[in-house]
Design a protein around this motif. Structure first.
Motif, PDB file in Angstrom:
ATOM      1  N   LYS A  32       0.835  -1.210   0.000  1.00 13.83           N
ATOM      2  CA  LYS A  32       0.000   0.000   0.000  1.00 13.83           C
ATOM      3  C   LYS A  32       0.865   1.253   0.000  1.00 13.83           C
ATOM      4  O   LYS A  32       0.553   2.222  -0.697  1.00 13.83           O
ATOM      5  N   VAL A  33       1.934   1.237   0.776  1.00 10.29           N
ATOM      6  CA  VAL A  33       2.836   2.382   0.835  1.00 10.29           C
ATOM      7  C   VAL A  33       3.432   2.639  -0.541  1.00 10.29           C
ATOM      8  O   VAL A  33       3.463   3.776  -1.022  1.00 10.29           O
ATOM      9  N   ILE A  34       3.891   1.602  -1.191  1.00 10.85           N
ATOM     10  CA  ILE A  34       4.499   1.744  -2.518  1.00 10.85           C
ATOM     11  C   ILE A  34       3.460   2.234  -3.522  1.00 10.85           C
ATOM     12  O   ILE A  34       3.737   3.107  -4.344  1.00 10.85           O
ATOM     13  N   SER A  35       2.250   1.711  -3.446  1.00  8.75           N
ATOM     14  CA  SER A  35       1.194   2.136  -4.357  1.00  8.75           C
ATOM     15  C   SER A  35       0.776   3.579  -4.098  1.00  8.75           C
ATOM     16  O   SER A  35       0.448   4.315  -5.023  1.00  8.75           O
ATOM     17  N   SER A  43      12.443   1.990  -4.876  1.00  5.03           N
ATOM     18  CA  SER A  43      13.331   2.415  -3.804  1.00  5.03           C
ATOM     19  C   SER A  43      13.564   1.303  -2.806  1.00  5.03           C
ATOM     20  O   SER A  43      13.214   0.149  -3.027  1.00  5.03           O
ATOM     21  N   VAL A  44      14.115   1.691  -1.684  1.00  5.48           N
ATOM     22  CA  VAL A  44      14.410   0.755  -0.606  1.00  5.48           C
ATOM     23  C   VAL A  44      13.132   0.052  -0.130  1.00  5.48           C
ATOM     24  O   VAL A  44      13.181  -1.106   0.274  1.00  5.48           O
ATOM     25  N   GLU A  74       8.704  -6.167  10.738  1.00  5.88           N
ATOM     26  CA  GLU A  74       7.470  -6.022  11.510  1.00  5.88           C
ATOM     27  C   GLU A  74       7.682  -5.140  12.739  1.00  5.88           C
ATOM     28  O   GLU A  74       6.819  -4.329  13.078  1.00  5.88           O
ATOM     29  N   GLN A  75       8.831  -5.272  13.398  1.00  5.23           N
ATOM     30  CA  GLN A  75       9.132  -4.422  14.567  1.00  5.23           C
ATOM     31  C   GLN A  75       9.232  -2.953  14.158  1.00  5.23           C
ATOM     32  O   GLN A  75       8.695  -2.078  14.843  1.00  5.23           O
ATOM     33  N   ASP A  76       9.910  -2.687  13.046  1.00  5.99           N
ATOM     34  CA  ASP A  76      10.041  -1.312  12.567  1.00  5.99           C
ATOM     35  C   ASP A  76       8.676  -0.723  12.225  1.00  5.99           C
ATOM     36  O   ASP A  76       8.377   0.426  12.571  1.00  5.99           O
ATOM     37  N   LEU A 101       9.440   5.250   7.414  1.00  9.37           N
ATOM     38  CA  LEU A 101       9.874   3.921   6.972  1.00  9.37           C
ATOM     39  C   LEU A 101      11.112   4.043   6.093  1.00  9.37           C
ATOM     40  O   LEU A 101      12.076   3.297   6.252  1.00  9.37           O
ATOM     41  N   HIS A 102      11.073   4.984   5.161  1.00  8.95           N
ATOM     42  CA  HIS A 102      12.209   5.173   4.268  1.00  8.95           C
ATOM     43  C   HIS A 102      13.462   5.545   5.057  1.00  8.95           C
ATOM     44  O   HIS A 102      14.541   4.993   4.830  1.00  8.95           O
TER      45      HIS A 102
END
Length: 133
Positions: A32-35, A43-44, A74-76, A101-102
């Motif tokens: 979802k983030v990438i979309s 990217s990473v 999952e922790q991040d 996140l990035h």
């Protein structure tokens, strides 16, 4: 019909079927983030998603070699999301989550980054050919 991972332009893991017994919120969120944010498609974040997908198929191999990443991803995510649902965030909040996140996954001291940097070295017979194809 069997579910597949989302298509991500430029990725070598375009349509790998999800194992029948597997349902992972981490993959869903990263997809979802990438979309949501076009500039992170190549990217990473895409690399993290691919690392998680690979682990689904060769989990024992990656764990034995100390390059498993799913638990740390999952922790991040849990730390950054604070129990919130990505779909329920407004666009500004989504952008903030994506930036966090990035930033997390570009920090060379992050455990996910460290482990992924060792994929080829610690798995020359499996991961190296995949990543170099």
């Amino acid at each position: 019909q069997r579910q597949t991972f989302p298509k991500i332009k430029g990725t070598y893991l375009k349509e790998i079927p999800i194992p029948d017994d597997f349902n992972n919120e981490t993959i869903s969120l990263i997809s979802k983030v990438i979309s949501f944010n076009v500039r992170f498609r190549n990217s990473v974040l895409r690399d993290i998603l691919e690392g998680v997908i690979i682990e689904l198929y060769i989990k024992d191999h990656m764990k034995e070699r100390g390059i498993d990443v799913l638990e740390f991803v999952e922790q991040d995510i849990a730390y950054i999301m604070h129990g919130r649902e990505f779909d329920n965030l407004d666009d500004t909040e989504k952008e903030q989550v994506i930036e966090q996140l990035h930033s997390t996954w570009t920090d060379p001291n992050n455990e996910v980054v460290k482990r992924m940097s060792m994929f080829k070295e610690k798995s020359p017979e499996i991961l190296k050919p995949i990543l170099e194809s």
